[in-house]
Scaffold this active site. Structure first.
Site, PDB file in Angstrom:
ATOM      1  N   CYS A 115      13.291 103.765  88.860  1.00  0.00           N
ATOM      2  CA  CYS A 115      14.544 103.459  89.517  1.00  0.00           C
ATOM      3  C   CYS A 115      15.671 104.260  89.044  1.00  0.00           C
ATOM      4  CB  CYS A 115      15.058 101.809  88.698  1.00  0.00           C
ATOM      5  SG  CYS A 115      14.684 101.786  86.936  1.00  0.00           S
ATOM      6  N   PRO A 144       8.462  93.912  82.642  1.00  0.00           N
ATOM      7  CA  PRO A 144       8.628  92.385  82.384  1.00  0.00           C
ATOM      8  C   PRO A 144       7.295  91.698  83.315  1.00  0.00           C
ATOM      9  CG  PRO A 144      10.624  92.521  83.318  1.00  0.00           C
ATOM     10  CD  PRO A 144       9.838  94.009  82.981  1.00  0.00           C
ATOM     11  N   ASN A 164       7.821  91.753  86.993  1.00  0.00           N
ATOM     12  CA  ASN A 164       8.231  91.433  88.538  1.00  0.00           C
ATOM     13  C   ASN A 164       7.245  91.887  89.681  1.00  0.00           C
ATOM     14  OD1 ASN A 164      10.853  89.894  88.020  1.00  0.00           O
ATOM     15  ND2 ASN A 164      11.438  92.019  87.128  1.00  0.00           N
ATOM     16  N   LYS A 165       6.829  93.166  89.225  1.00  0.00           N
ATOM     17  CA  LYS A 165       5.986  93.681  90.316  1.00  0.00           C
ATOM     18  C   LYS A 165       4.425  93.241  90.170  1.00  0.00           C
ATOM     19  CE  LYS A 165       8.998  97.646  90.519  1.00  0.00           C
ATOM     20  NZ  LYS A 165       9.636  97.397  89.321  1.00  0.00           N
ATOM     21  N   ASP A 168       4.709 102.230  87.792  1.00  0.00           N
ATOM     22  CA  ASP A 168       6.079 101.954  87.525  1.00  0.00           C
ATOM     23  C   ASP A 168       6.586 102.359  86.224  1.00  0.00           C
ATOM     24  OD1 ASP A 168       8.574 100.989  88.652  1.00  0.00           O
ATOM     25  OD2 ASP A 168       8.455  99.175  87.731  1.00  0.00           O
ATOM     26  N   ALA A 226       3.489  97.410  83.155  1.00  0.00           N
ATOM     27  CA  ALA A 226       3.643  96.137  83.794  1.00  0.00           C
ATOM     28  C   ALA A 226       4.958  95.285  83.440  1.00  0.00           C
ATOM     29  CB  ALA A 226       2.470  95.203  83.696  1.00  0.00           C
TER      30      ALA A 226
END
Ligand SMILES: C[S@@+](CC[C@H](N)C(=O)[O-])C[C@H]1O[C@@H](n2cnc3c(N)ncnc32)[C@H](O)[C@@H]1O
Length: 560
Positions: free
Chosen positions: A429, A248, A250-251, A324, A246
């Protein structure tokens, strides 16, 4: 020859500390070669790189010379063909030998490029290249950036709404209807057409000192990075949502915003955010607090997601998971990228990273912004490059991608094990198929996916904005990844289900990949096809993670 290796390092952004190319080279204290020579070589090669890329590719030298990486080949070809004094290495040096052996072929390909461009002489060709570079700089100076990358701002629905934002802190902005218009409108405001609540402003505007930013009403988040939470589309009926990796945040905070903006938001909806790294978990906690999402999000600090027990009562109502994981970060862009370096592709016969069948796409152009500067003014920003892709060391890159893919797969397979889960998104990414389409196919072909009925989330079943997003998965990579596993899903359907973003396009995003998995809890899982190639044993895959459990070692990449 240190000149070429050091120049290659600079181009690969290794040890980049931000600032201009000049500052970065001249500020480096441990260079063996003259900084002036490195600067000239890097700048000139970059200028000529679109031509040299073609020359190197057509001459096949990357296939023949294993010592040469794409970057080294470009730098050496530049000096061999264009530098007055030729290659700056002794004639017997392996790098000089590797390039000089192909002098005739390289010169011939270069001449073909010159003739194709209708330049009668080398001088005319040179004048054209210099003028093109000057034009590019002039344009960049005029609009403040080269590859136009707007500043994406997510209006945090936990604290405010897009309507309120427009009538308060964006009140003095002028609404524009496209990113193209934003480019020439310094105080323009573009409402994104795919992600609700996302806006773009001109990159020249710094809102990091703005009260709305400090109040957590706006969050700087690249458009692409908003895709996973939006694609997951958490609903209160999904119960508990897990964000597996998780920080920093953002999601995580985007998930909370989506949940809180739903009419039926209430009782059951919650987000559990795992972060293994204790320092990054502190940042996550800060961000959750700032975003006002403390009541929706529970942070599990220093928690390895793969160590959660899916069968525990605590997770019995986990309906959706956002994954992520750490990745190579090859899609990340810095805000003040300078000239674009056009790198030659690796030949299709380049050795595969391991017994797995992946190899880099033979014909795809790889464009690497060179060099990338860091954006340091935003602690919570996800675009904070901390290391660089080792583009100049293909072997290391392949090994690293292989290790990352093993770790990423392990995260996906673990998510598949939560008994009530029906939706999972997986994102990186990264631009590399090894971490993207390949991981998706390996996950789909795993034993656990087949036993529990996990399928790819098809395009037609995606949320509206994602359905409309036109940049999809790589068809070639999907086909290749599915070789021998065609019964799983049609390659075209798979590619269409996967979502990609590319940096340096008109869409103004970083490079990104996201795919969704779904499961119908009431359907009987399909009969498992017992072709040995088709089934990749989940257990075997899980063992593919880096042996070393040390955080740095394991992911060694960017955190988006
Ligand atoms: C790509 S970043 C996540 C970015 C985040 N989703 C966001 O949008 O702000 C990956 C994060 O996963 C964490 N991580 C890596 N392996 C993990 C694991 N096994 N369990 C939990 N967190 C992990 C890393 O420390 C890193 O902070």
């Amino acid at each position: 020859m240190s000149l070429y290796y050091e120049a290659s390092d600079i181009l690969a952004n290794v040890e980049a500390k931000g600032g201009s190319l000049k500052n970065r080279i001249f500020g480096k204290k441990d260079l063996k070669s003259s900084p002036g020579a490195i600067f000239a070589l890097v700048a000139e090669t970059t200028k000529w790189s679109s031509v040299l890329k073609e020359v190197v590719e057509k001459s096949d030298i990357l296939k023949l010379e294993k010592k040469l990486t794409p970057t080294l080949a470009l730098l050496l070809a530049h000096d061999l063909i264009l530098a007055k004094k030729g290659v700056a290495a002794p004639k017997s040096h392996p790098l000089n030998l590797a390039i000089s052996r192909h002098k005739a072929r390289l010169n011939a390909e270069f001449t073909k490029c010159r003739i194709k461009g209708r330049f009668a002489t080398l001088d005319a060709f040179r004048t054209h290249i210099n003028a093109a570079a000057a034009d590019e700089s002039a344009e960049a100076a005029a609009d403040g950036t080269k590859a136009f990358h707007p500043r994406w701002v997510r209006v945090n629905a936990v604290r405010t709404s897009i309507e309120k934002a427009q009538s308060t802190f964006f009140a003095d902005f002028t609404k524009v209807s496209s990113l193209k218009e934003l480019r020439t409108t310094p105080r323009g405001l573009y409402l994104d057409e795919h992600i609700p609540g996302l806006v773009a402003i001109h990159p020249g505007i710094d809102l990091s000192k703005h009260a709305a930013y400090h109040a957590g009403e706006i969050i700087f988040q690249d458009k692409a990075s908003c895709f996973p939470a939006y694609l997951l589309d958490p609903q209160p009926k999904d119960g508990q949502v897990i964000d597996a990796c998780a920080a920093p945040g953002n999601k995580t905070t985007h998930l909370a915003a989506i949940l809180s903006s739903q009419k039926s938001y209430g009782l059951k909806a919650s987000v559990t955010a795992c972060e293994r790294n204790p320092i990054r978990a502190q940042t996550l906690e800060k961000m959750v607090k700032l975003a006002g999402a403390g009541k929706i999000i529970t942070v599990k600090a220093s928690q390895d997601f793969t160590k959660l027990d899916p069968r525990s009562q605590e997770f019995a109502d986990v309906g959706a998971l956002l994954l992520d994981p750490s990745c190579s970060g090859s899609g990340i862009i810095g805000r003040d990228d300078t000239a674009v370096l056009h790198l030659p592709s690796l030949p299709s016969s380049a050795p595969a990273p391991s017994s797995k069948k992946r190899k880099r796409k033979a014909n795809a152009a790889i464009e690497v912004p060179a060099p990338i500067a860091t954006e340091t003014n935003d602690e919570l920003s996800e675009e904070t490059p901390q290391a660089a892709e080792l583009e100049n060391d293909e072997e290391k890159l392949k090994t690293r991608l292989n290790n990352l893919a093993g770790f990423q797969l392990k995260i996906v397979l673990h998510a598949f094990a939560f008994p009530a889960a029906t939706k999972v998104t997986y994102s990186t990414c990264s631009i590399h198929a090894e971490e993207n389409e390949n991981v998706v196919v390996r996950a789909l072909s795993s034993k656990i996916a087949r036993e529990r009925g996990w399928k790819i989330m098809r395009r037609e079943d995606q949320v509206d904005g994602m359905k409309r997003w036109s940049r999809r998965g790589d068809p070639e990579a999907s086909k290749e990844a599915l070789q021998g596993k065609e019964s799983l899903v049609d390659a075209k359907i798979l590619a269409d289900a996967c979502i990609r973003c590319e940096r340096g396009t008109d869409e103004g995003t970083m490079g990104f990949f996201v795919a969704g998995f779904v499961r119908d809890p009431d359907a009987d899982p399909e009969e498992v096809i017992t072709d040995a190639e088709t089934i990749e044993a989940a257990d075997g895959e899980e063992n593919n993670e880096d042996e070393d459990d040390d955080d740095e070692e394991e992911w060694g990449g960017f955190d988006d």
